[in-house]
Design an enzyme around this catalytic site. Structure first.
Site, PDB file in Angstrom:
ATOM      1  N   HIS B   7       0.900  -1.187  -0.021  1.00 30.36           N
ATOM      2  CA  HIS B   7       0.115  -0.046  -0.006  1.00 30.36           C
ATOM      3  C   HIS B   7       0.834   1.200   0.040  1.00 30.36           C
ATOM      4  CE1 HIS B   7       0.582  -0.928   4.353  1.00 30.36           C
ATOM      5  NE2 HIS B   7       0.769   0.594   4.613  1.00 30.36           N
ATOM      6  N   HIS B  79       3.675   7.162   3.870  1.00 33.58           N
ATOM      7  CA  HIS B  79       5.017   6.317   3.685  1.00 33.58           C
ATOM      8  C   HIS B  79       4.409   5.074   2.399  1.00 33.58           C
ATOM      9  CE1 HIS B  79       2.071   3.943   6.702  1.00 33.58           C
ATOM     10  NE2 HIS B  79       2.536   3.036   5.985  1.00 33.58           N
ATOM     11  N   GLU B 130       7.667   1.044   4.875  1.00 35.47           N
ATOM     12  CA  GLU B 130       7.201  -0.043   5.987  1.00 35.47           C
ATOM     13  C   GLU B 130       7.208  -1.370   5.249  1.00 35.47           C
ATOM     14  OE1 GLU B 130       2.792  -0.101   6.547  1.00 35.47           O
ATOM     15  OE2 GLU B 130       3.207  -1.160   8.263  1.00 35.47           O
TER      16      GLU B 130
END
Lengths: 134, 134
Positions: B7, B79, B130
């Site tokens: 994502h 992010h 991440e």
């Protein structure tokens, strides 16, 4: 209207160093850099399977990403690009919804040789959105 | 090591307004918002077919995204999350390559119920990364 995520663009201050770092430290599949004088960028692509990450470095003194790099000297996340089927229909729907298209509102040929438009980040909560007709 | 883009996370100051705007103006497929108290966020997902966009709003006074929103009051790109097969092996390889893992270096359970780690943005040209084990 909104199609697949075509790419996420990350601006970096040193593309060679960034390509080496993504390749060596993250094991990423990074393309050879290409300079696109008419777009004011040198670009390398990371193929992550379901989409692409574009690493962008300014090319030339008129590069539109120079102001971004002046504000973010380490680099940072620059824009997301979504695919659309019909860019003029998308534009008309966006304008009807109150969104602003950057420039004169006419699609131009983007870095992948396809028609693109950019939407004003103030209309999308601080995120710069590119639309690309595929 | 680097897998698919799971994502892209975008912080917004008003999640209800952002969901309505993405749905109405961009025709996006937006989920119902969910508050995740232990992560300090309320999140809604946009399914774009090949990946997801996460719209994040701070939840609670200790939310880790409050400082980002203080610096970027309109919101912005926060992010990117990549998938990895083995998060501890990925962490060890990253640390060996000189990258810093945020926190104590131990994976914690992320917003999707899977082990995650965050990498220091200064080690990746201003982009917060991440990693999520899938």
């Amino acid at each position: 209207m909104l199609g697949r995520l075509n790419h996420v663009a990350l601006v970096v201050p040193d593309l060679q160093a960034a390509c080496a770092h993504y390749r060596d430290v993250l094991g990423a599949n990074v393309s050879a850099p290409q300079s696109l004088a008419e777009h004011g960028v040198t670009v390398a692509f990371i193929d992550v399977g379901n989409t692409k990450i574009e690493l962008l470095e300014p090319f030339g003194e008129g590069s539109t990403i120079l102001p971004f790099l002046a504000k973010n000297p380490s680099g940072g996340m620059h824009h997301v690009c979504y695919e659309v089927d019909d860019i003029r229909a998308a534009r008309d729907q966006l304008i009807a919804g109150g969104a602003r298209v950057l420039g004169d509102g006419e699609p131009r040929i983007g870095a992948h040789g396809k028609p693109v438009l950019f939407l004003h980040p103030k209309d999308f909560f601080g995120t710069l959105i590119e639309l690309e007709q595929v």
